[in-house]
Write an enzyme that holds these catalytic residues in place. Structure first.
Site, mmCIF file in Angstrom:
data_model
loop_
_atom_site.group_PDB
_atom_site.id
_atom_site.type_symbol
_atom_site.label_atom_id
_atom_site.label_comp_id
_atom_site.label_asym_id
_atom_site.label_seq_id
_atom_site.Cartn_x
_atom_site.Cartn_y
_atom_site.Cartn_z
ATOM 1 N N GLU A 102 0.837 -1.196 0.000
ATOM 2 C CA GLU A 102 0.000 0.000 0.000
ATOM 3 C C GLU A 102 0.881 1.259 0.000
ATOM 4 O O GLU A 102 1.849 1.351 0.772
ATOM 5 C CB GLU A 102 -0.883 -0.033 1.241
ATOM 6 C CG GLU A 102 -1.803 1.159 1.422
ATOM 7 C CD GLU A 102 -2.621 1.067 2.694
ATOM 8 O OE1 GLU A 102 -3.559 1.868 2.865
ATOM 9 O OE2 GLU A 102 -2.319 0.179 3.545
ATOM 10 N N LYS A 121 -9.119 2.939 -2.180
ATOM 11 C CA LYS A 121 -9.416 2.266 -0.917
ATOM 12 C C LYS A 121 -10.830 2.601 -0.470
ATOM 13 O O LYS A 121 -11.243 3.761 -0.501
ATOM 14 C CB LYS A 121 -8.401 2.703 0.143
ATOM 15 C CG LYS A 121 -8.433 1.900 1.439
ATOM 16 C CD LYS A 121 -7.229 2.250 2.304
ATOM 17 C CE LYS A 121 -7.155 1.415 3.561
ATOM 18 N NZ LYS A 121 -5.929 1.698 4.349
ATOM 19 N N TYR A 151 -8.650 5.051 13.725
ATOM 20 C CA TYR A 151 -8.655 4.659 15.124
ATOM 21 C C TYR A 151 -7.236 4.259 15.518
ATOM 22 O O TYR A 151 -6.403 3.944 14.684
ATOM 23 C CB TYR A 151 -9.624 3.501 15.366
ATOM 24 C CG TYR A 151 -9.394 2.301 14.466
ATOM 25 C CD1 TYR A 151 -8.489 1.297 14.821
ATOM 26 C CD2 TYR A 151 -10.075 2.170 13.257
ATOM 27 C CE1 TYR A 151 -8.271 0.207 14.013
ATOM 28 C CE2 TYR A 151 -9.859 1.083 12.425
ATOM 29 C CZ TYR A 151 -8.958 0.097 12.810
ATOM 30 O OH TYR A 151 -8.735 -0.990 11.993
ATOM 31 N N CYS A 154 -5.606 -2.892 2.101
ATOM 32 C CA CYS A 154 -5.476 -3.022 3.548
ATOM 33 C C CYS A 154 -6.804 -3.182 4.287
ATOM 34 O O CYS A 154 -7.391 -4.251 4.273
ATOM 35 C CB CYS A 154 -4.686 -1.844 4.101
ATOM 36 S SG CYS A 154 -3.989 -2.201 5.756
ATOM 37 N N ASP A 192 -4.941 -53.294 9.107
ATOM 38 C CA ASP A 192 -6.343 -52.871 9.174
ATOM 39 C C ASP A 192 -7.054 -53.416 10.411
ATOM 40 O O ASP A 192 -7.725 -52.676 11.144
ATOM 41 C CB ASP A 192 -7.084 -53.323 7.916
ATOM 42 C CG ASP A 192 -6.547 -52.652 6.660
ATOM 43 O OD1 ASP A 192 -5.784 -51.682 6.782
ATOM 44 O OD2 ASP A 192 -6.896 -53.110 5.557
ATOM 45 N N ASN A 227 -10.561 -66.618 -2.637
ATOM 46 C CA ASN A 227 -11.850 -66.127 -2.139
ATOM 47 C C ASN A 227 -12.608 -67.161 -1.308
ATOM 48 O O ASN A 227 -13.469 -66.798 -0.489
ATOM 49 C CB ASN A 227 -12.716 -65.655 -3.308
ATOM 50 C CG ASN A 227 -12.269 -64.297 -3.832
ATOM 51 O OD1 ASN A 227 -11.428 -63.646 -3.217
ATOM 52 N ND2 ASN A 227 -12.811 -63.867 -4.949
ATOM 53 N N TYR A 270 -16.068 -59.515 -2.575
ATOM 54 C CA TYR A 270 -17.422 -58.960 -2.553
ATOM 55 C C TYR A 270 -18.405 -59.902 -1.853
ATOM 56 O O TYR A 270 -18.317 -61.117 -1.964
ATOM 57 C CB TYR A 270 -17.869 -58.713 -3.989
ATOM 58 C CG TYR A 270 -19.248 -58.101 -4.130
ATOM 59 C CD1 TYR A 270 -19.487 -56.786 -3.748
ATOM 60 C CD2 TYR A 270 -20.307 -58.841 -4.638
ATOM 61 C CE1 TYR A 270 -20.735 -56.214 -3.882
ATOM 62 C CE2 TYR A 270 -21.567 -58.278 -4.788
ATOM 63 C CZ TYR A 270 -21.777 -56.967 -4.398
ATOM 64 O OH TYR A 270 -23.008 -56.411 -4.544
ATOM 65 N N HIS A 282 -21.266 -55.547 9.412
ATOM 66 C CA HIS A 282 -22.400 -54.775 9.913
ATOM 67 C C HIS A 282 -22.045 -53.286 10.021
ATOM 68 O O HIS A 282 -22.901 -52.419 9.847
ATOM 69 C CB HIS A 282 -22.836 -55.284 11.300
ATOM 70 C CG HIS A 282 -23.547 -56.596 11.260
ATOM 71 N ND1 HIS A 282 -23.169 -57.672 12.032
ATOM 72 C CD2 HIS A 282 -24.628 -57.018 10.534
ATOM 73 C CE1 HIS A 282 -23.986 -58.695 11.803
ATOM 74 N NE2 HIS A 282 -24.867 -58.323 10.900
ATOM 75 N N SER A 299 -22.012 -48.312 -11.730
ATOM 76 C CA SER A 299 -21.112 -49.456 -11.645
ATOM 77 C C SER A 299 -20.625 -49.934 -13.007
ATOM 78 O O SER A 299 -19.728 -50.775 -13.074
ATOM 79 C CB SER A 299 -21.814 -50.618 -10.924
ATOM 80 O OG SER A 299 -22.118 -50.257 -9.597
#
Length: 665
Positions: A59, A128, A134, A184, A380, A464, A501, A509, A653
């Site tokens: 600035e 600006k 302040y 600013c 896991d 499997n 699968y 669950h 899918s």
């Protein structure tokens, strides 16, 4: 190695949706615009050579912010205008948008402005909007606010250009780059001009600041910048005044930050006594993807559509930017893993709390006080068992209500079996062992499988049958004991379809690991050891789990005793987790994902290896959506970390992977 060099030569960050931005903090020559212009020109030319499309300065950088009442002196204002002309001329032939701070008289008012320059021209001037008056600030004493201007165009250095806080600078030849500039205090108010600009499409928000430093302000600026970029789904470039400003009553640290969607990309060295520039590559693709996904953002655009149409758009063809070379930002190699730092413990505990809270609520809701879990001695099931123990402790239920079973098959190793038994014993759960081999032999015989005749045919059916037998036992045990089957499979396996699968490890669950990738599981177990919350026996088992090869242990050892390795079959999980994150979280093109992988993993994997495993990932990911469509319930843990059709990921899918494979080439 030659393939890596070739890829880097032909691949630029700009080819993958990145744009380079810079923030420059010159040493200030207070009330000496000519000297400031000289430093500004040197820094902008260096940044332009480096490929920066946007370059921001502080600035009132051409005069110094702390000149106070001197800014009303005609001599200083004339010198500032001359300095602006020098900077303008220096941008001729450059592709960069350059934002410099300068005081300008417009009609009867004196304005604190940012001039936006490109290729020898002034594209617009931004005054600006909000003038602090302040504490140490007295700007209303000398400056007029943007809203007091009776004009929306101004003549500067003989050119009539747009004037206002509503200017959007749209790069016509850099897709997705739209720049807004504010000054600013404008960025510190509840509704900054940049908020409107972002709703109107601005992706790079620039703030030219003076901002003297006080204790705690550096931290606040970072919070402000990262929050601004996150709230607006944008990049934020913040640059404040530095060395050379008046220290009569204040000090200056020359703070500069570049943030993007809540992440810090670059920051200057505080209190430097030399010129400095920070640079980062902003991911415009990421911003575009995030904005398209956030429907609430689109709704708010609709709420204010009429006002947003009044924003003035200034098209600009930047021209050819210099090649940017190496990517100027950090690409985390482990995007799912909490980065090192003070909040590592907090982030890891949060992951655990999410998993535990999910399980405790499911148990409370069902009124069931027991679970059944298969414990293999691998990553896991180890994490899932630790989560279960924590959940039962919180519910005030005895750990003996956790019915843990290790179920050795044809290829179960002595080490993993021992780890499973030791872990169950050290944690105080009800541990049991069921040998699945007799039942599997019977099923293989019923199937007339070659193994039943003594042949060494270790195919998918052979594997499997064992996975299915384990899951079938767990569900029947759950029936017997009125318990829930706790799943252990992780997000990485689900993404690759590396799970059986239905009657297999895909089903349970409730699954506390369903949105936790393999790399995060390893990190969490390592962190758990570091916390020293477990006894020596448990900690020893956890270390052994981390050190072992990832294996389903479904095929007997090969020549030389080599055990079945998951990563030999499907590829390194550290790469697959990287691919998964960037494809599902952001929807990036595979060639961009490969480019990012080279940045993160180029020291370990060459181009051919990255391409090979990304190809495998794409094929397996698309082919195994049916397993994810029917996945069990489980809590979402991280951003972009869920493949549940009820959560982050909905996909047919039967979709083809062809467009993704074609893009990768």
């Amino acid at each position: 190695m030659s393939s890596k060099r070739t890829a880097k030569a032909k691949d630029s960050a700009a080819d993958h949706g990145f744009v380079r931005v810079s923030a420059a903090v010159p040493v200030v020559a207070l009330a000496d615009p000519a000297a400031n212009a000289e430093r500004t020109v040197a820094l902008l030319k260096a940044a332009a050579r480096d490929g920066a499309a946007v370059i921001a300065f502080p600035e009132l950088g051409l005069t110094g912010y702390s000149v106070d009442d001197l800014v009303q002196q005609d001599a200083l204002l004339d010198a500032a205008l001359t300095a602006l002309d020098e900077v303008r001329k220096a941008t001729a032939g450059l592709a960069s948008l350059v934002c410099v701070g300068v005081p300008l008289r417009v009609g009867d008012g004196l304005f604190n402005t940012a001039a936006v320059l490109h290729d020898g021209e002034i594209l617009g001037v931004v005054p600006k909007s909000y003038l602090p008056n302040y504490r140490e600030f007295y700007e209303q004493r000398v400056f007029a606010a943007a809203r007091t201007s009776p004009v929306d165009e101004v003549t500067v250095l003989g050119a009539t250009v747009p004037f206002g806080s509503d200017l959007l600078f749209e790069a016509t030849d850099v897709p997705g780059l739209t720049v807004h500039v504010e000054i600013c205090e404008d960025g510190w108010v509840p509704i900054p001009p940049s908020t409107w600009a972002a709703l109107g499409g601005a992706t790079v928000l620039v703030n030219l600041s003076g901002s003297p430093v006080t204790v705690g302000k550096e931290a606040y600026r970072r919070e402000l910048s990262t929050a601004t970029s996150a709230r607006n789904i944008a990049a934020h470039v913040y640059v404040a005044s530095g060395y050379g400003e008046s220290t009569t009553d204040l000090a200056w640290d020359g703070d500069a930050l570049i943030t993007e969607n809540g992440s810090l990309l670059a920051r200057s060295t505080p209190f430097a006594t030399e010129d400095q520039t920070i640079t980062a590559d902003v991911d415009l693709d990421r911003l575009r993807q995030e904005r398209a996904r956030m429907t609430s953002l689109r709704d708010q655009v609709g709420d204010y559509a009429e006002a947003l149409r009044d924003l003035r758009r200034i098209p600009v063809a930047l021209g050819k930017l210099p090649a940017t070379g190496d990517l100027r930002r950090t690409v985390p190699a482990f995007p799912f893993v909490p980065p090192p730092g003070a909040d590592r413990d907090e982030r890891c505990r949060e992951v655990g709390n999410i998993q535990v809270q999910g399980l405790t609520q499911r148990l409370r809701a069902t009124g069931i006080e027991k679970i059944v879990i298969g414990v293999s001695g691998g990553l896991d099931s180890t994490l899932a068992l630790l989560v279960a123990v924590d959940a039962f402790d919180r519910l005030g239920l005895p750990r003996t209500n956790i019915l843990a079973y290790t179920m050795p098959g044809f290829a179960t190793g002595t080490a993993t079996r021992s780890r499973a038994l030791d872990l169950m014993g050290s944690l105080g759960v009800s541990g049991s062992e069921i040998d699945i081999r007799p039942a599997c032999r019977q099923m293989l015989a019923d199937l007339d499988h070659p193994v039943a005749a003594g042949e060494e045919v270790y195919d998918t059916t052979f594997e499997n049958v064992q996975a299915g037998q384990r899951t079938s036992l767990l569900f029947r045990l759950a029936n017997e004991h009125r318990a829930l089957v706790l799943g252990t499979g992780d997000l990485s396996e689900l993404a690759l379809g590396w799970c059986t699968y239905g009657v297999g490890d895909q089903m349970s669950h409730y699954n506390v690991n369903g949105s936790v990738p393999k790399t995060l599981i390893k990190h969490l177990i390592r962190w758990m050891i570091d916390t020293e919350e477990y006894d020596a026996t448990t900690a020893e088992v956890l270390r052994a789990v981390l050190d072992d090869v990832i294996s389903p242990e479904l095929v007997p050892p090969g020549p030389g005793g080599a055990i079945q390795s998951t990563e030999d079959a499907v590829g390194p999980y550290e790469l697959h987790d990287f691919f998964l994150y960037h494809l599902t979280r952001y929807g990036f093109r595979p060639r961009k994902v490969a480019y990012l992988a080279r940045q993160a993993w180029g020291e370990k994997y060459d181009d051919a290896t990255i391409t090979k495993w990304l190809t495998v990932f794409l094929k397996r990911f698309m082919a195994n959506q049916f397993k994810r469509t029917a996945m069990p319930n489980g809590p979402k843990v991280g951003s972009g970390g869920s493949l549940s059709p009820r959560g982050d990921w909905r996909s047919p899918s039967d979709a083809s992977a062809a467009p993704w494979l074609d893009d990768l080439g």
